[in-house]
Design a protein around this motif. Structure first.
Motif, PDB file in Angstrom:
ATOM      1  N   PHE B  23      43.512  32.487  39.100  1.00 32.83           N
ATOM      2  CA  PHE B  23      42.889  33.610  39.804  1.00 32.83           C
ATOM      3  C   PHE B  23      43.650  33.954  41.090  1.00 32.83           C
ATOM      4  O   PHE B  23      43.914  35.133  41.360  1.00 32.83           O
ATOM      5  CB  PHE B  23      41.441  33.252  40.135  1.00 32.83           C
ATOM      6  CG  PHE B  23      40.692  34.351  40.846  1.00 32.83           C
ATOM      7  CD1 PHE B  23      40.324  35.509  40.170  1.00 32.83           C
ATOM      8  CD2 PHE B  23      40.370  34.238  42.186  1.00 32.83           C
ATOM      9  CE1 PHE B  23      39.637  36.535  40.829  1.00 32.83           C
ATOM     10  CE2 PHE B  23      39.692  35.251  42.839  1.00 32.83           C
ATOM     11  CZ  PHE B  23      39.326  36.399  42.164  1.00 32.83           C
ATOM     12  N   ILE B  28      43.484  37.856  41.237  1.00 32.87           N
ATOM     13  CA  ILE B  28      42.838  38.440  42.423  1.00 32.87           C
ATOM     14  C   ILE B  28      43.379  39.831  42.739  1.00 32.87           C
ATOM     15  O   ILE B  28      42.642  40.720  43.158  1.00 32.87           O
ATOM     16  CB  ILE B  28      42.990  37.478  43.635  1.00 32.87           C
ATOM     17  CG1 ILE B  28      42.122  37.939  44.794  1.00 32.87           C
ATOM     18  CG2 ILE B  28      44.420  37.343  44.062  1.00 32.87           C
ATOM     19  CD1 ILE B  28      42.019  36.931  45.923  1.00 32.87           C
ATOM     20  N   VAL B  31      41.558  42.630  40.701  1.00 32.70           N
ATOM     21  CA  VAL B  31      40.143  42.953  40.897  1.00 32.70           C
ATOM     22  C   VAL B  31      39.777  43.226  42.350  1.00 32.70           C
ATOM     23  O   VAL B  31      38.683  43.695  42.628  1.00 32.70           O
ATOM     24  CB  VAL B  31      39.232  41.824  40.352  1.00 32.70           C
ATOM     25  CG1 VAL B  31      39.360  41.709  38.855  1.00 32.70           C
ATOM     26  CG2 VAL B  31      39.539  40.510  41.036  1.00 32.70           C
ATOM     27  N   GLU B  32      40.660  42.934  43.285  1.00 25.94           N
ATOM     28  CA  GLU B  32      40.323  43.105  44.699  1.00 25.94           C
ATOM     29  C   GLU B  32      41.498  43.782  45.417  1.00 25.94           C
ATOM     30  O   GLU B  32      42.464  43.108  45.811  1.00 25.94           O
ATOM     31  CB  GLU B  32      40.023  41.737  45.316  1.00 25.94           C
ATOM     32  CG  GLU B  32      39.611  41.770  46.762  1.00 25.94           C
ATOM     33  CD  GLU B  32      38.435  42.686  47.047  1.00 25.94           C
ATOM     34  OE1 GLU B  32      37.381  42.522  46.412  1.00 25.94           O
ATOM     35  OE2 GLU B  32      38.580  43.590  47.892  1.00 25.94           O
ATOM     36  N   ASN B  34      41.937  44.864  48.361  1.00 31.38           N
ATOM     37  CA  ASN B  34      42.234  44.439  49.728  1.00 31.38           C
ATOM     38  C   ASN B  34      42.975  43.104  49.782  1.00 31.38           C
ATOM     39  O   ASN B  34      43.409  42.689  50.859  1.00 31.38           O
ATOM     40  CB  ASN B  34      40.935  44.323  50.535  1.00 31.38           C
ATOM     41  CG  ASN B  34      40.280  45.666  50.720  1.00 31.38           C
ATOM     42  OD1 ASN B  34      40.958  46.681  50.902  1.00 31.38           O
ATOM     43  ND2 ASN B  34      38.967  45.695  50.635  1.00 31.38           N
ATOM     44  N   ALA B  36      45.650  42.538  48.005  1.00 34.96           N
ATOM     45  CA  ALA B  36      47.071  42.785  47.691  1.00 34.96           C
ATOM     46  C   ALA B  36      47.915  42.563  48.937  1.00 34.96           C
ATOM     47  O   ALA B  36      47.644  43.141  49.992  1.00 34.96           O
ATOM     48  CB  ALA B  36      47.231  44.215  47.175  1.00 34.96           C
ATOM     49  N   GLY B  37      48.906  41.716  48.815  1.00 36.20           N
ATOM     50  CA  GLY B  37      49.807  41.456  49.934  1.00 36.20           C
ATOM     51  C   GLY B  37      49.249  40.502  50.975  1.00 36.20           C
ATOM     52  O   GLY B  37      49.925  40.191  51.947  1.00 36.20           O
ATOM     53  N   ALA B  38      48.025  40.036  50.795  1.00 37.06           N
ATOM     54  CA  ALA B  38      47.434  39.068  51.734  1.00 37.06           C
ATOM     55  C   ALA B  38      47.397  37.706  51.042  1.00 37.06           C
ATOM     56  O   ALA B  38      46.723  37.546  50.021  1.00 37.06           O
ATOM     57  CB  ALA B  38      46.027  39.502  52.123  1.00 37.06           C
ATOM     58  N   LEU B  45      39.793  30.297  49.655  1.00 43.33           N
ATOM     59  CA  LEU B  45      38.892  30.619  48.542  1.00 43.33           C
ATOM     60  C   LEU B  45      38.773  29.467  47.549  1.00 43.33           C
ATOM     61  O   LEU B  45      37.891  29.483  46.679  1.00 43.33           O
ATOM     62  CB  LEU B  45      39.395  31.872  47.805  1.00 43.33           C
ATOM     63  CG  LEU B  45      39.674  33.111  48.667  1.00 43.33           C
ATOM     64  CD1 LEU B  45      40.111  34.271  47.787  1.00 43.33           C
ATOM     65  CD2 LEU B  45      38.450  33.496  49.474  1.00 43.33           C
ATOM     66  N   VAL B  56      32.839  33.312  39.107  1.00 44.93           N
ATOM     67  CA  VAL B  56      34.102  34.037  39.342  1.00 44.93           C
ATOM     68  C   VAL B  56      34.565  34.707  38.053  1.00 44.93           C
ATOM     69  O   VAL B  56      34.949  35.886  38.051  1.00 44.93           O
ATOM     70  CB  VAL B  56      35.173  33.063  39.883  1.00 44.93           C
ATOM     71  CG1 VAL B  56      36.543  33.729  39.918  1.00 44.93           C
ATOM     72  CG2 VAL B  56      34.789  32.581  41.271  1.00 44.93           C
ATOM     73  N   ARG B  59      32.317  37.695  37.308  1.00 36.90           N
ATOM     74  CA  ARG B  59      32.587  38.855  38.166  1.00 36.90           C
ATOM     75  C   ARG B  59      33.903  39.523  37.777  1.00 36.90           C
ATOM     76  O   ARG B  59      34.022  40.750  37.824  1.00 36.90           O
ATOM     77  CB  ARG B  59      32.638  38.427  39.636  1.00 36.90           C
ATOM     78  CG  ARG B  59      31.303  38.234  40.271  1.00 36.90           C
ATOM     79  CD  ARG B  59      30.441  39.471  40.261  1.00 36.90           C
ATOM     80  NE  ARG B  59      30.968  40.597  41.015  1.00 36.90           N
ATOM     81  CZ  ARG B  59      30.456  41.813  41.011  1.00 36.90           C
ATOM     82  NH1 ARG B  59      29.382  42.067  40.278  1.00 36.90           N
ATOM     83  NH2 ARG B  59      30.996  42.782  41.718  1.00 36.90           N
ATOM     84  N   CYS B  60      34.891  38.735  37.397  1.00 37.28           N
ATOM     85  CA  CYS B  60      36.162  39.322  36.944  1.00 37.28           C
ATOM     86  C   CYS B  60      35.900  40.213  35.733  1.00 37.28           C
ATOM     87  O   CYS B  60      36.438  41.329  35.636  1.00 37.28           O
ATOM     88  CB  CYS B  60      37.154  38.220  36.576  1.00 37.28           C
ATOM     89  SG  CYS B  60      37.911  37.460  38.003  1.00 37.28           S
ATOM     90  N   LEU B  63      34.179  43.407  36.877  1.00 34.00           N
ATOM     91  CA  LEU B  63      35.071  44.302  37.620  1.00 34.00           C
ATOM     92  C   LEU B  63      36.112  44.937  36.708  1.00 34.00           C
ATOM     93  O   LEU B  63      36.445  46.116  36.854  1.00 34.00           O
ATOM     94  CB  LEU B  63      35.754  43.530  38.751  1.00 34.00           C
ATOM     95  CG  LEU B  63      34.820  43.111  39.892  1.00 34.00           C
ATOM     96  CD1 LEU B  63      35.499  42.121  40.821  1.00 34.00           C
ATOM     97  CD2 LEU B  63      34.369  44.332  40.675  1.00 34.00           C
TER      98      LEU B  63
END
Lengths: 347, 140
Positions: B23, B28, B31-32, B34, B36-38, B45, B56, B59-60, B63
């Motif tokens: 994940f 990650i 599905v998320e 924000n 990206a790149g972090a 997590l 998890v 939710r994946c 999403l």
């Protein structure tokens, strides 16, 4: 907010909050150890290891009590709202203190045999069929597991990924966890405590938490009784500039009607971040600002200002004389609704 | 029994570790947005994924199917009220129960550890009695 995630979102206010919290915890542990170890020695029933585990255990209990009291206190009196801010760091610190308590327990009571300490903890007392002498440790283990889950999911990523309702549902586990902690202390230390001060402190804190929740529940506004499409939100003149009134549209849905100068707008009362009560916030620089964590939305379309991307639902408004009416059916998040001008006779 | 339960918990955590690896490296970003790149925050997590990996995965799935926005602005307020009220009622019950099963009251004077009784002074040794005299006394 909706920008790249960082490990911890600190700001000057959060630094102060966390620093005060840390100082209080260190002071409590220090005073407890100073007072408690005066007579403790390896030749006495209470030795240094037991005093340390009691110091951290009682500290975790009091921290959890404060955490649970903040919510109803803030609902009953807005002056407590600043305590609500950054409550997640409070929770993570509580887990750390509770874990330290558990480590001390394992390292003293279950460390001096060839049996694995965890196995020893779970098998030392199996009298599950009786109240007196019940293995109270299982309540502590359950509460610690819940605190671990809540601390592990405290990052903003989890709010966005799980969605606020799922995240909130998960974090409701704090209530059974607190009940488990009360049972853990009640069937454990309270059974042979000889210091009445502890019994009074423990019982008082637990009863205060329960009473505050009851009081906050009793103060909730009543359900709307009319099944109309439009729900009355009160007199337009009663809404202070930059503030809102909250109107309950259904058992699970509330809208906040904000006054922004000479216009009114209605948005969802649930912040997109953590479902905080937007209607208890105010308008700052033209944006509705959540009282919990400062997330902001434009009143007319429920969108966060760039570069943020959060959106909340908006509602239609109309006036009947001076009475403000809100349509029950929400617009999709981010839908622009033209603000409603205030009546001429409203100051 | 307990050892088996702990073994199951260990297997659960190992599966969680595998889910976390996949994940955090691959899933990650899908599905998320924000995330990206972090990358620095991602290790934080891991504990949550270890503990909640079935959630998890669910939710994946939600999403990826684009069902994210449903009910996003409807917090479980009714449930929270109900749980809070149950807690408020449960606390006095638990406290009273704990005090009732206690074998003495909290304000009672605690039991005192009594000192062992003092040993009686050793009796003076009796004067030796002649065997004949003893027999004579027994015969009387």
């Amino acid at each position: 907010m909706s920008v790249k995630y960082v490990p911890v979102q600190w700001n000057p206010n959060k630094y102060v909050y966390d620093a005060v919290l840390l100082v209080c915890v260190v002071l409590y542990i220090f005073v407890f150890l100073e007072l408690g170890t005066a007579d403790a020695s390896v030749t006495q029933p209470i030795n240094g290891a037991i005093v340390r585990m009691r110091a951290f255990g009682s500290c975790a209990f009091l921290m959890l009590s404060v955490i649970l009291a903040i919510g109803p206190l803030a609902r009953l009196d807005r002056r407590f709202l600043p305590l609500l801010y950054n409550r997640r760091h409070f929770g993570v610190m509580t887990f750390a203190v509770a874990l330290t308590h558990a480590v001390y327990v394992l390292g003293w009571y279950f460390a001096f045999s060839p049996t694995d300490p965890l196995v020893a903890l779970l098998t030392a007392n199996t009298a599950y069929g009786q109240v007196l002498g019940f293995p109270f440790e299982v309540f502590g283990i359950a509460a610690l597991l819940v605190l671990a889950i809540l601390a592990a999911t405290s990052h903003d990523f989890w709010l966005s990924f799980l969605s606020p309702p799922v995240w909130k549902s998960l974090h409701l586990l704090i209530y059974p966890a607190y009940a488990a902690v009360v049972a853990h202390v009640g069937l454990g230390y309270l059974q042979d405590a000889t210091n009445p001060a502890f019994a009074l402190l423990f019982g008082g804190a637990a009863m205060a938490v329960g009473a505050l929740h009851l009081a906050a529940w009793l103060c909730c506004p009543a359900e709307p009784t009319v099944a109309d499409e439009w729900v009355a939100a009160g007199d337009a003149g009663d809404i202070p500039d930059g503030r809102a009134v909250i109107v309950r549209l259904s058992p699970s849905e509330r809208a906040a009607v904000f006054r922004n100068g000479r216009t009114l707008s209605a948005v969802s009362n649930a912040c997109a971040h953590q479902n905080g009560p937007l209607g208890e916030g105010r308008i700052v620089y033209g944006c509705i600002t959540c009282p919990w964590h400062g997330f902001q939305y434009r009143p007319e379309d429920g969108c966060s200002p760039a570069p943020f991307t959060e959106k909340i639902p908006t509602y239609d408004l109309k006036l009947e004389g001076r009475t403000v009416l809100v349509r029950r059916t929400a617009h999709p998040p981010g839908t622009r609704v033209e603000p409603t001008p205030l009546p001429e006779d409203v100051a | 029994m307990v050892a088996t339960l702990l073994q199951i918990a260990e297997i659960y955590l190992w599966i969680g570790a595998a889910v976390a690896a996949v994940f955090l490296v691959w899933g990650i970003d899908r599905v998320e947005p924000n995330a990206a790149g972090a990358y620095v925050f991602r290790p934080l997590l891991i504990p949550g994924i270890l503990l909640l990996w079935p959630l998890v995965l669910w939710r994946c799935w939600v999403l990826v199917r684009g069902e994210n926005e449903a009910c996003r602005h409807r917090p479980p307020r009714r449930a929270q009220h109900a749980v809070a009220i149950v807690l408020a009622l449960a606390i006095p019950v638990i406290l009273m129960g704990a005090l009732l099963v206690r074998q003495n009251r909290p304000l009672e004077r605690p039991a005192e550890l009594l000192a062992p009784p003092a040993e009686a002074p050793a009796a003076a040794p009796a004067a030796p009695v002649a065997p004949e005299a003893a027999e004579g006394e027994a015969g009387q």
